[in-house]
Design a protein around this motif. Structure first.
Motif, PDB file in Angstrom:
ATOM      1  N   PRO A  68      27.656  51.250  34.077  1.00 55.71           N
ATOM      2  CA  PRO A  68      26.796  50.968  32.927  1.00 55.71           C
ATOM      3  C   PRO A  68      26.698  52.208  32.058  1.00 55.71           C
ATOM      4  O   PRO A  68      26.829  53.338  32.547  1.00 55.71           O
ATOM      5  N   PRO A  69      26.516  52.042  30.759  1.00 54.15           N
ATOM      6  CA  PRO A  69      26.469  53.213  29.876  1.00 54.15           C
ATOM      7  C   PRO A  69      25.291  54.114  30.195  1.00 54.15           C
ATOM      8  O   PRO A  69      24.239  53.659  30.653  1.00 54.15           O
ATOM      9  N   ALA A  70      25.481  55.410  29.949  1.00 50.88           N
ATOM     10  CA  ALA A  70      24.418  56.377  30.174  1.00 50.88           C
ATOM     11  C   ALA A  70      23.348  56.242  29.094  1.00 50.88           C
ATOM     12  O   ALA A  70      23.641  55.888  27.950  1.00 50.88           O
ATOM     13  N   ASP A  71      22.113  56.514  29.475  1.00 46.31           N
ATOM     14  CA  ASP A  71      21.026  56.626  28.510  1.00 46.31           C
ATOM     15  C   ASP A  71      20.850  58.100  28.172  1.00 46.31           C
ATOM     16  O   ASP A  71      20.911  58.958  29.058  1.00 46.31           O
ATOM     17  N   ILE A  72      20.615  58.409  26.908  1.00 45.60           N
ATOM     18  CA  ILE A  72      20.524  59.792  26.473  1.00 45.60           C
ATOM     19  C   ILE A  72      19.197  60.027  25.763  1.00 45.60           C
ATOM     20  O   ILE A  72      18.835  59.284  24.851  1.00 45.60           O
ATOM     21  N   LEU A  73      18.489  61.069  26.196  1.00 40.57           N
ATOM     22  CA  LEU A  73      17.220  61.462  25.591  1.00 40.57           C
ATOM     23  C   LEU A  73      17.300  62.906  25.113  1.00 40.57           C
ATOM     24  O   LEU A  73      18.069  63.704  25.640  1.00 40.57           O
ATOM     25  N   GLY A  74      16.493  63.233  24.115  1.00 39.77           N
ATOM     26  CA  GLY A  74      16.418  64.607  23.627  1.00 39.77           C
ATOM     27  C   GLY A  74      17.593  65.039  22.792  1.00 39.77           C
ATOM     28  O   GLY A  74      17.863  66.233  22.680  1.00 39.77           O
TER      29      GLY A  74
END
Length: 543
Positions: free
Chosen positions: A144-150
């Motif tokens: 599953p695609p990565a989630d990216i924060l910041g």
């Protein structure tokens, strides 16, 4: 072409300079004759296309234009032989400790082991090297695609005005002081200035100055939003050793007793924002792995292209079928004009051609892996941190593999595991400023421990680490990560700090003349492989 080996399709595409959607690979693998279906899809692909889409494959299959095997001679010659034991890289596995050994040299590797399970089945190749055996063919990756924060990309508003610097430091103070308020009964400096002497008091402030007195004690000036207040740490107190770990501009808390005239605070205890000792990391709910690398430096004469190809070949092998993520922590290319006389050490002098060459090497990686990349100080982005991701022009150059591109730093969540990715320029400053037993190039993970303790990836301003003023301080470690991944210093090291796994992943560049001049001996061609379900680490040697 066997139906159970979609990785052969990916390998053939890569060899021809193409990439493909994961769904496109799945559709081709499910065709009655995948080899001829691939040939037909490529034959009808526009000349300027670099990526094979699922829609194009569907159109090809729906039209029934798959060539007849008896009359067509253009069907790709796709290898079906599996990688042999003789080509498997040496491997050394260690669970993280505070003093991790280096991976074994070639011919002296051990098969992977786990904290909780016996060693995996292994055999010995003709050269005596321990290698993995067993496992099915690669081709079932579907991460599953990565989630990216910041991610600062597209959000940068700073123009360098003085007021913007004030704003970003206020944001740093407010966010880190909120972490510390539960540990001390904080009062603002303006309140302390009017307090009678002899009272107990506490301050949360940003380190404004540190100096020794004539008697050998330490005077630490702390600044909050109301003013500056002097704090005295007596040299005979146990906390005096913590003063050596302070950096300018970091946020700390102290408590103690005000002097008789109320003009100074005698410090009894000192607190960093720190990672709680009770921190428990997240783990994946299935067995899946991530390769953590950095500092590829394509374009340098010392780029290790053959080692990179061995790494990419291994990713296509059965032993790597669980490696579904590749996280690259900056410095894709060598860059131009980064250090004195760099042009003498370049194999590619044009920055855009460097990225084109990097893209070609990235095509060697299986197309069904999820790739996340952040920039570093050698990349063609602004040097001031936080660094936005690459420009659209550079993204287009690197689009063949459909990698996710984020800013530096970013928190990347894969399979529920939060990985804080930071290239690591501030590590130079941390190592220069702190005692050797707390931070050194030989053990870069210990310098990373200091950043976790300070809850900021680049706390000191005004030195070699450039800061861009933004609406908020993107460099604060507000949420504790499960894994902290850096590069930059070209040294390999890993360990756990309060249950956070810190990894500096080395590089893919042999020692340059410049590195010789500054006494840097790089650790190159290692690939840390992280088990996301256990957070155990395997370091593979591709030298």
């Amino acid at each position: 072409m066997p139906l159970e080996t979609p990785q052969r399709i990916v390998a053939e595409l890569a060899s021809r300079g193409y990439n493909a959607d994961r769904e496109a690979v799945t559709l081709l693998a499910g065709a009655s004759d995948p080899g001829r279906a691939l040939a037909a899809a490529l034959d009808s692909l526009p000349d300027d296309a670099l990526k094979l889409s699922a829609a194009h494959v569907r159109t090809t299959l729906d039209r029934g234009v798959v060539p007849d095997p008896e009359t067509d001679a253009t069907s790709p010659d796709v290898r079906t032989d599996s990688p042999t034991d003789a080509t498997s890289p040496d491997v050394r596995t260690d669970s993280p400790t505070d003093a991790p050994p280096k991976p074994a040299a070639s011919g002296d590797g051990d098969p992977p082991v786990s904290d909780a399970t016996p060693a995996q089945s292994s055999t010995t190749a003709g050269n005596g090297t321990a290698v993995e055996t067993g496992g099915s063919a690669v081709g079932t990756r579907s991460p599953p695609p990565a989630d990216i924060l910041g991610d600062i990309t597209g959000e940068s508003t700073g123009t360098g005005e003085y007021d913007e610097f004030v704003k970003v430091f206020r944001d740093r103070y407010e966010r880190l002081s909120s972490v510390l308020r539960g540990r001390v009964n904080h009062r603002p400096t303006s309140s302390l200035e009017s307090s009678p002497g002899g009272e107990d008091a506490a301050i949360i402030g940003m380190v404004n100055d540190v100096r020794s007195t004539a008697s050998g004690h330490w005077l630490v000036e702390l600044e909050d939003t109301q003013g500056v207040f002097p704090c005295l740490v007596m040299k005979d107190k146990p906390i005096a050793e913590l003063v050596d770990q302070l950096l300018m501009d970091e946020v700390i808390a102290v408590d103690g007793t005000l002097s008789g005239d109320g003009g100074i605070l005698f410090v009894d205890s000192l607190h960093f924002p720190d990672v709680p000792r009770t921190h428990r990391p997240n783990t994946a709910d299935r067995h899946v792995q991530a390769a953590l690398i950095s500092d590829v430096h394509v374009g340098s004469q010392e780029f290790m292209g053959e080692a990179w190809s061995r790494f990419a070949d291994w990713l296509h092998s059965p032993g790597a079928e669980s490696v579904e993520y590749l996280l690259i922590a900056g410095d894709m290319v060598e860059g131009v004009g980064v250090y004195p006389n760099q042009d003498e050490e370049l194999s590619i002098v044009d920055i855009y051609e460097q990225y084109e060459a990097f893209s070609e090497h990235l095509k060697e990686v299986p197309g069904d892996m999820e790739i996340v990349m952040i920039p570093g100080n050698h990349d063609a982005v602004r040097l001031a941190e936080p660094q936005p991701g690459f420009t659209e022009e550079l993204r287009d150059i690197m689009s063949a593999h459909d990698a996710r591109i984020s800013g530096n730093p970013s928190t990347v969540t894969v399979e529920g595991v939060d990985v804080l990715m930071y290239h690591g320029v501030s590590l130079d400053e941390v190592i220069a400023e702190l005692p050797e037993d707390k931070a050194s190039y030989d053990e870069p993970h210990k310098a990373m421990y200091q950043l976790l303790k300070k809850r900021h990836v680049a706390p000191q301003y005004g030195g070699h680490t450039r800061l861009a003023p933004e609406e908020r301080d993107y460099l604060v470690i507000e949420d504790v990560p499960d894994v902290f991944h850096t590069g930059h210093v070209h040294k390999l090291g890993w360990g756990k700090y309060h249950n956070v796994l810190a990894i500096n992943s080395g590089c893919w560049q042999e020692q340059t003349d410049f590195q010789k001049s500054v006494n840097i001996s790089p650790d190159h061609a290692y690939a840390p492989i992280l088990d996301l379900d256990t957070l155990n680490l395997t370091v593979r040697d591709f030298n």
